[in-house]
Structure formats: structure tokens, C-alpha cells
Design an enzyme around this catalytic site. Structure first.
Site, PDB file in Angstrom:
ATOM      1  CB  SER A  14      44.665  45.047  29.723  1.00 63.13           C
ATOM      2  OG  SER A  14      44.366  45.849  28.635  1.00 63.13           O
ATOM      3  CG  ASP A  22      36.940  44.994  28.518  1.00 62.70           C
ATOM      4  OD1 ASP A  22      37.270  45.818  27.649  1.00 62.70           O
ATOM      5  OD2 ASP A  22      37.743  44.191  29.056  1.00 62.70           O
ATOM      6  CG  HIS A  56      39.666  47.294  29.886  1.00 65.26           C
ATOM      7  ND1 HIS A  56      39.840  46.044  29.382  1.00 65.26           N
ATOM      8  CD2 HIS A  56      40.897  47.863  29.929  1.00 65.26           C
ATOM      9  CE1 HIS A  56      41.121  45.850  29.111  1.00 65.26           C
ATOM     10  NE2 HIS A  56      41.789  46.946  29.442  1.00 65.26           N
TER      11      HIS A  56
END
Ligand SMILES: Cc1cc2nc3c(=O)[nH]c(=O)nc-3n(C[C@H](O)[C@H](O)[C@H](O)COP(=O)(O)OP(=O)(O)OC[C@H]3O[C@@H](n4cnc5c(N)ncnc54)[C@H](O)[C@@H]3O)c2cc1C
Lengths: 390, 509
Positions: free
Chosen positions: A237, A333, A363
């Protein structure tokens, strides 16, 4: 809490502790290194994990019982375990992944929530913490050496890991288990970095810290018993962003370039109109609010920064010469499309890329590996690709 | 593992017993006074008793079948604590008559060094603070007090040598202590002037002797006593329901009952008006008494509400300028509750002073640990006070937490823990948010609050919620520092003023 330093006192003790494989000549931890104690799971959390594992192990039946239909988007099927996890989260009123009343509150919530579903596994040959120099004061890092180190007949590669959390939340502990998994499965040493968080430390502080940590690692890999020629960057991320930006800046400004980059659902763009950002930013964990909040904290939506490759690497005029990459994205995601695109762009620029989209994942799945077997499998697949590329 | 315990009241004695039960003997208890007992040693005024049933106001691990009254008198509670200290051989761990002046955290050794008045320095891995929130008498600064020629003392420092017989006495304050000692002295004195600042809510106390046969039954059948204790606990806890959940019920039921009681006891409308509280019930401690109203309606008692202007050589002058001659002044003015730890007494990491860090607003995590102060546990810290049930229930919840923390640290070779600031802040936000919905959030003032009206003392919820939160040590809310290879935790040692170091390890051996 700052660790007391007793110069010289530790070297010999630590040498005694060192696993055989890491015991290459000249290898040694810095003097202030201390072993890292595990966080014991509370009885409540142990029970919850057991229940969660039980439920997720029977995710299909559970969904049927709840009369929940399988979810499909553009030919991708949401993994039943993910679907059930999301449903359980929603039931507890958790609609966002990161967001909180304040950054401090959010850190507490996310930390507690993540550690409730984590374990200090797989076991490592050693886990140590120490401090390295950083541009804004010393940086705490955690160093993982897997058991594979003692079997290998050459030093393992070293991956500098930058945790995710919207540049705002998470810490070394929340990403302890993913780091262990990467170390164990990909047979690498991992150096996880406690970089400064936004909004207290907005851009460029996190990038500076990431770069400083990589530079330190590149210089000291040998001391850590790792292979100085194979020092890479990794992150999930926001951490994926920091990892690839570290590579990009190293390339541009000279100095050692990472040997490899391992990017897990990275943030690489600021384009809010990408289909996945539009279609998946509700109901699948990471939400639009989470993303806006993170962006606000990190760059305050500064217009120049929204086009700066140091924030949005996919916008770089040239990515030629970027180190080889393993890119792991998730099918459900909001950041899926930019991650997938980034793989293409890098490839087009001549980089070796192994790209793998975990179709049914959401995610943040790497933090769910202790309760969800499918999340664990997806992370392991990514690690296998990394091992293949190293 | 080693520890320095400060104070030998319920907190200090209780945690010491628990340490011993868990096989930890490497500790010392430092007590400024000459005996154990804390408030129950110091408060010897006539009529002193607890206002929670004694079967509840005692350790759950040390039943006493012999309480002679529902609400045990001070004498019995004091004797009980002395017995506990003897039974568990605690006296050999206690250093009496030595006041703790300064406790300093030593980061290098992950230990606390505790300096005392006698010049000794004790050092151990943990500091367990049981100084008590109500051990320092609060004395109002009244002009002219130093010129007063008669006797003057605080209820917690009762002057037993002074014969009150036939004397004219001024009592300052109408709190929990005054309401007990005024009825206790009323028959001896010639006259009492009671200076009241705000009238307390008073309800009858369901007190009475516990007959010998019941005491014998409790002695023979501890489960019976356990059942009685449970009953007392839930009765008390059911009262808190209104405080926490439905403050308006206090008005409808509690206040009405109290008012009816007052009206039944006090006929004089002028006096009634004076002693009718003007704030919502529950804001301050609700007082229990069967003889307060009876005492203050006596002819030789005056209740004065205009406030005190100053004191002369022989009397007290009120704000209206009227001087009333007295032979003695007794302060029933309570304790300095807002400063649970004196300035300079506890100095943590980086030289930070606890009292200074706290300022007006003491804050801790779960009432027990404080960011910046590794390996320190407060027993009865911020927001652990209660008005409706036994403080010992709260203390015992903390004992469990402390024991679990140090056991878990030992198992995992952790030498220091320190609560994370964000976790402490988030916890306190929750406590304050909870506080706001209770009766205590409705603009009350009193010792429960600091100068800004923030609740820093009280636990604003059911006590079983507190207990549940402290059932297990939650290491995830802490920074942990591991022992280095080969390193061992600090054992207890003492440095005497002559520079000698005695290792006190194995005190019990
Ligand atoms: C008159 C009175 C009645 C009460 N009635 C009730 C009741 O009915 N129910 C209830 O729940 N609670 C009651 N309380 C509250 C009471 O404070 C607690 O219940 C409990 O006794 C607190 O115990 P402690 O050990 O924390 O503190 P304390 O009993 O105050 O003990 C603290 C000890 O530490 C020592 N000390 C302090 N500073 C130092 C130092 N610097 N160095 C060395 N030693 C030091 C003191 O001398 C003392 O012995 C009452 C309090 C008072 C004053």
C-alpha cells in the site's frame, strides 16, 4: 522507548545468539540491538482467532447460512473468506479500513484491530531491533533472519520493508507477521522500518526515511550477514509507494539502486477516476474516505505533488532502468488498476516484472493471513515470485 | 522480579500479599508512618467507620468472619489490615517511619531507585505506588488561624489528648468525616458551630450489629460469607445504574427519598432550608448516616452557612462579621485528592516529573500505568475512585493486571514496559466521553473534579467493566523492551547513608 546503549557490551553476547547461517565472517548487529519480545495474544483474542479461523474455514457454508450470494465484478470472484470477513467487519460497524476520529485514535484502533488477528509466525532464527541514522532523528528498524539462513550456503538477500497504513497508521508490530512470512517464504532477511508518519510528518519525511533506511541497508548488509549485492525494497500500500519511490529516486540521484522491488497493492497514482477506485471504494475494506484522508495527511492534496513522481511514480517521464519488480495486486482493491497498470508501464520501460493479481482478495489481505488461508496463500504466492526473481 | 511498594494501606498490603502468593518475595514496602493501615490507621476520630458493608470492604482473598457491624468501625478495619500483614509475614518486608521522597527511573538498568527521608536508596525493577489518594489532610488557609489560642486539629489527625468535655467547638466542613465525628462528640461538648460550605445529600445507613451466630456461621462456612459478599456487591452496583445510565432517576427517586428523610428528621424550616443540597444527587459522595440530622438538630448546635472570614485568638468570625468564641477548631475538610502524587516524588524517563506532567489533570492508562513512566504501576490511580461501592474491588482489579503484567514480562524476557501515549489518550477519551453521559458529567463540582471541571478521580461506569478491562495484561498497548542476552532483571538492593550496599534479595528467606 529509547533503548539504552552500552557500547561494546553486546557484541559478544549477540554473537553467541546468532544463527549459524548468519554467522558469515564480519557479520554482526549494531551494538544497541535487542531481541524483540513477542506480543502475547490475550485470551479473548486467542478465542476470537480460533472462531474466525473456524468460520473462515467454512466460509462458503457460512455465507449460505447468511443468505449471502457470491460477489462477482468484471469476471472476478470475491473470495468467500474475504466476503465473510468483510461482512463480520461491517457487522461490528467497521466501514473504513484506516480512518479514525484523529490520527492518534486511528493508530490505536488499527493497531488493536490488526494485532488481534495476528501471530508471531512463522518462527524466525532471530528478530532484533536497533536504531539507524535518519534525516529526522534516528530510525527504529526491526531485523528478521529466517531459519533458512542456517541452511543456505550463501548469504541471503536483504529486503528493506516499508509498512502500509496510508502514511498515517500502522507500525513495526502491525506488519510483523507479513515480514516474517516474506522472510520465511522468500528466504530473505527483512529490515522493517519505523518511518515517520503523517500528518505530523507529511511528504517528504516518509520518503526521506525510506531512502535513508535503504542507503543504510545497502551499506551494512554485509554486517547483518546478508548479501550486499542483493538488497531490495518491499512494501504494501503506502509502503509500496515508498518502496518504488525509493528505487526511482536512487536511480535519478545516484547511489545504490535496489536490486529488486516487491510491491504489494502499492499506491502509485493520484487518478481518482480509475475504474477500480470508482467501483471498489465502498464495501471492500479500503474506502474512498480512507484514501482521501491518507492523501490529505500525506500531501494535503497539493496540486504540484499530485503530479510529482516522488508521490505518484506512475507519472514519471521515464522509468527506464528501474529495478526488476514483483507486483502483487488484489482483484477487489480500489488500488488494483493502478497497480496492474504500473506493472505494464514498468515492463514497457524495459523492467523485468512478475505481476500477479490475487483475484479474490481485498486491500490489506496480507494482514489477514493468520485467520484466512486464502489470504495466506496469496501472500505466499507473491513471496514465491519474489524468490524466483532474486 | 523485584519491586518497591510505597505505602501500606489496603493497596500496599494487598499487592504485597498477591506478590507473595505468586512466589515473588523480592520486594520492600516503604511506609512513612509507624504501622500499616493507611487511612484506617490515621483516621481515629470518634465514629469513624466505612460506608460500604464490611463484608465487601475487605479483601476477597482474605475473608474476615468477625466483623461485628454491617459497617465496620475503624478499629476493626485497622485490626484487620494488621492481621493481614502478620498472617502473610509482611512486616519483615516493611520499612516503617521512612518517608519516600523521590523515585527516579533508571533507563539504563530498567529499574526504579527510591530515595527516602533517612537517606537510603532502594532499587528494584518495579515501582508499585500505593500512596493513597486520601492520605494528605487538606487544610483551608483561613486568615488568623495561626493566632488561634485554642486547640485545632484535622479529623485525620485527631487529638485524643484533648478533652472535648464541656468545650465550645467549631467544626469546619460537612463531608464524610464530619458527618461521622459530629454525632460522636455531640454528647460531650457544650456547643458546636458547624461551618457548612455545601450541604451533603444524606441517606440512612442500613447499619446494625452482626449477631454472634451469624459471625460463627461465616467462620464455619466461608461460602456463606462469599454469598453475602456477592449480594452486597450487586446491591451496591445496582445503585450505580442510575448514576451511569439514567441520571434523571436520581432526581425522581434518590433525591425524593433523601428529602423525605430530611423532612422527617428536621422540623425547623430554617435549618431545613440550610441543609437541603442545591445540586443534583450523586454529584458528590452521597453520605450515609443515621445520626447526623439527629445531632445537628440538637439545641447546642448551630449550622452556619455564610462562610468564614477569619479566625481570632479565641473564636471564628463569619462573613457577616459575627464572632463566635470557641475552645477548639476541628477540620473536617477532607483530603488533597487532586494531587495524588506530590511534585518531585516520581520522576520517569528523561527526567519527567509525574506531578508536573499531570498538572491539574492526572491521566493514566486503565488507572494504572502512565506513558513516560516505564515499570510504574499506580494502585488507585486517576479515574479509579468510586463513591458507591468498595474501593478494594477496584484495587483488586489492578492487582490482577499488575501480576499478569509482571508474570508475562518474566516469561517473555521483557525488562521494561511503557504504555503507548496514543493508547493512553484514546483510553482517556473513552473515559471522559463516558463521564459526560453520567450524573458526573452534568456540571458537578467537588473533589471528583479538577479545577476545570474534568473528572479525574472517578470511574464513571459499572465497576465490573473496569475489572473486565484489567483482567489481562494487554501488552499490545505497550512499548516493550527486551532483556539483552545474558542480562537479568534488577534484584532488590538498598544503599544506606554510610554508602554500604545491602542486597535485600530473598527478604522472606
Ligand atoms: C475516613 C475515610 C473513610 C473511607 N471510607 C471508605 C469506604 O467506606 N469505602 C471505600 O471504598 N473507601 C473508603 N475510603 C477511601 C480509602 O482511601 C480507600 O478505600 C483505601 O483505604 C485506600 O487505600 P490505599 O492503600 O490506596 O491508601 P491509604 O490507605 O491512604 O494508604 C496509603 C499509605 O501510604 C503511606 N504513604 C503516603 N505517602 C507516602 C510516602 N511518601 N512515603 C511513604 N509512605 C507513604 C501512608 O502513610 C499510608 O499508610 C475512605 C477514606 C477515608 C479517609
Amino acid at each position: 522507548m529509547a533503548y539504552p546503549r552500552e557500547p561494546g557490551a553486546l557484541a559478544s553476547e549477540i554473537r553467541a545468539l546468532r544463527p549459524a547461517g548468519a554467522d558469515a565472517p564480519g557479520s554482526m548487529w549494531p551494538e544497541d540491538a535487542v531481541p524483540v519480545p513477542d506480543y502475547p495474544l490475550s485470551q479473548g483474542a486467542q478465542r476470537e482467532q480460533k472462531i474466525a479461523r473456524f468460520l473462515l474455514g467454512r466460509a462458503r457454508e457460512m455465507l449460505r447460512l447468511r443468505r449471502m450470494r457470491p460477489i462477482e465484478r468484471h469476471g472476478r470472484k470475491l473470495d468467500p473468506q474475504m466476503q465473510l470477513l468483510l461482512a463480520l467487519r461491517a457487522q461490528q460497524g467497521q466501514t473504513n479500513l484506516l480512518l479514525g476520529d484523529s490520527p492518534a485514535q486511528a493508530r490505536v484502533q488499527v493497531r488493536m484491530g490488526t494485532l488481534r488477528f495476528a501471530q508471531a509466525e512463522p518462527a524466525m532464527a532471530s528478530v532484533h531491533e536497533f536504531r539507524i541514522p535518519g534525516p529526522g532523528g534516528s530510525l527504529r528498524v526491526r531485523h528478521y533472519v529466517p531459519h533458512a539462513a542456517s541452511e543456505a550456503n550463501s548469504p541471503l538477500p536483504l529486503m528493506v520493508f516499508l509498512h502500509g497504513g496510508g502514511f498515517t497508521v500502522c507500525d513495526l508490530d502491525t506488519h510483523d507477521q507479513p515480514c516474517r512470512t516474506i522472510a520465511d517464504r522468500a528466504r530473505v532477511q527483512v529490515l522493517s522500518v519505523d518511518y515517520r508518519l503523517s500528518p505530523e510528518h507529511p511528504y517528504p519525511a516518509p520518503v526521506e526515511d525510506a531512502r535513508a533506511a535503504f542507503a543504510w541497508a545497502a551499506e551494512h548488509a554485509g554486517m547483518l550477514g546478508a548479501d550486499p549485492k542483493r538488497v531490495g525494497v518491499a512494501g504494501d500500500s503506502a509502503g509500496g509507494n515508498l518502496a518504488t519511490v525509493t528505487a526511482l529516486m536512487a536511480l535519478r540521484e545516484g547511489g545504490p539502486v535496489p536490486h529488486v522491488q516487491f510491491l504489494i497493492y502499492p499506491v502509485v497514482d493520484a487518478d481518482w477516476t480509475r475504474p477500480s477506485r470508482v467501483e471498489l471504494s465502498r464495501d471492500f475494506g479500503l474506502t474512498l474516505k480512507d484514501m482521501e484522508w491518507s492523501t490529505q495527511n500525506y500531501t494535503a492534496f497539493d496540486e504540484a505533488l499530485q503530479a510529482d513522481p516522488a508521490v505518484v511514480p506512475i507519472r514519471a517521464k521515464s522509468l527506464a532502468g528501474m529495478p526488476r519488480a514483483v507486483i502483487l495486486t488484489a482483484g477487489f482493491d480500489p488500488l488494483r488498476d493502478e497497480g496492474n497498470d504500473y506493472a505494464q508501464v514498468l515492463r514497457a520501460a524495459g523492467t523485468d516484472v512478475l505481476h500477479f493479481e490475487a483475484e479474490g482478495m481485498v486491500h490489506g489481505f496480507i494482514n489477514m493471513a493468520s485467520v484466512s488461508t486464502s489470504a495466506r496463500d496469496a501472500l505466499q504466492q507473491g513471496c514465491d515470485q519474489l524468490a524466483a526473481l532474486l | 522480579m523485584s519491586a518497591v511498594i510505597v505505602g501500606s494501606g489496603f493497596a500496599g498490603i494487598g499487592i504485597a500479599i498477591q506478590l507473595k502468593k505468586h512466589g515473588v518475595h523480592d520486594f520492600v514496602i516503604l511506609e512513612q508512618a509507624g504501622d500499616v493501615g493507611g487511612v484506617w490507621r490515621d483516621n481515629t476520630y470518634p465514629g469513624c467507620a466505612c460506608d460500604v458493608p464490611s463484608h465487601l470492604y475487605s479483601f476477597s482473598f482474605e475473608f474476615n468472619p468477625d466483623w461485628t457491624r454491617e459497617y465496620g468501625p475503624q478499629r476493626e478495619i485497622y485490626a484487620y489490615l494488621r492481621r493481614c500483614a502478620d498472617k502473610y509475614d509482611l512486616r519483615q518486608h516493611i520499612r516503617f517511619n521512612d518517608r519516600v521522597e523521590r523515585c527516579i527511573y533508571d533507563e539504563r538498568h530498567a529499574s526504579w531507585t527510591v530515595h527516602t527521608q533517612s537517606g537510603r536508596a532502594y532499587s528494584a525493577q518495579f515501582l508499585l505506588n500505593g500512596m493513597g489518594g486520601l492520605s494528605r489532610p487538606a487544610l483551608p488557609s483561613i486568615p488568623g488561624l495561626e493566632t488561634f489560642q485554642g486547640a485545632a486539629f484535622h479529623s485525620a489527625r485527631w487529638n485524643h489528648d484533648y478533652d472535648l468535655k464541656g468545650k465550645r467547638v467549631a467544626v469546619i466542613g460537612t463531608g464524610a468525616s464530619a458527618i461521622q465525628f459530629v454525632p460522636g462528640i455531640i454528647d460531650q461538648v457544650a456547643h458546636v458551630d458547624i461551618y457548612q460550605r455545601s450541604a451533603p445529600w444524606v441517606v440512612p445507613k442500613e447499619d446494625g450489629d452482626i449477631p454472634a451466630y451469624r459471625r460463627a456461621a461465616f467462620g464455619a462456612m466461608p461460602w456463606l460469607q462469599k454469598a453475602a459478599r456477592e449480594r452486597y456487591y450487586w446491591t451496591a452496583e445496582s445503585r450505580i445504574f442510575a448514576f451511569v445510565k439514567r441520571p434523571e432517576l436520581l432526581e425522581r427517586f434518590g433525591e425524593r427519598r433523601a428529602r423525605e428523610y430530611l423532612e422527617a428528621e428536621v422540623q425547623d424550616p430554617e435549618l431545613r432550608a440550610k441543609i437541603t443540597p442545591d445540586y443534583r444527587m450523586g454529584c458528590k459522595r452521597i453520605l450515609l448516616s443515621n445520626d447526623w440530622y439527629a445531632a445537628i438538630t440538637r439545641d447546642h448546635v448551630d449550622v452556619l452557612t455564610s462562610g468564614i472570614s477569619h479566625v481570632t485568638e479565641g473564636g471564628v468570625v463569619d462573613r457577616d462579621g459575627v464572632e463566635r468564641p470557641v475552645d477548639a477548631i476541628i477540620f473536617g475538610t477532607g483530603f488533597e485528592a487532586q494531587n495524588p502524587v506530590p511534585a518531585g516524588a516520581i520522576v520517569g524517563r528523561d527526567g519527567k516529573d509525574l506531578a508536573t506532567c499531570w498538572g491539574k489533570t492526572p491521566r493514566a492508562y486503565k488507572g494504572t500505568t502512565v506513558a513516560g513512566f516505564p515499570n510504574l504501576f499506580l494502585l488507585g490511580g486517576p479515574n479509579t475512585g468510586i463513591g458507591h461501592t468498595s474501593m478494594i474491588y477496584m484495587l483488586e482489579s489492578q492487582f490482577t493486571y499488575v501480576l499478569d503484567a509482571i508474570t508475562s514480562m518474566k516469561e517473555r524476557r521483557v525488562r521494561a514496559i511503557e504504555v503507548r501515549q496514543e493508547h493512553q489518550d484514546a483510553y482517556n477519551e473513552r473515559v471522559q466521553a463516558k463521564s459526560a453521559t453520567t450524573v458526573w458529567g452534568q456540571g458537578c463540582r467537588g473533589w471528583y473534579y479538577n479545577a476545570d471541571g474534568v473528572n479525574t478521580a472517578l470511574w464513571p461506569d459499572f465497576t465490573f467493566h473496569f475489572r473486565r478491562q484489567l483482567k489481562e495484561f494487554d501488552a499490545v498497548a505497550y512499548h516493550q523492551e527486551a532483556l539483552r542476552p545474558g542480562e537479568d532483571v534488577r534484584t532488590l538492593w538498598v544503599r544506606t547513608p554510610d554508602g554500604e550496599t545491602e542486597v535485600a534479595h530473598g527478604l522472606s528467606a
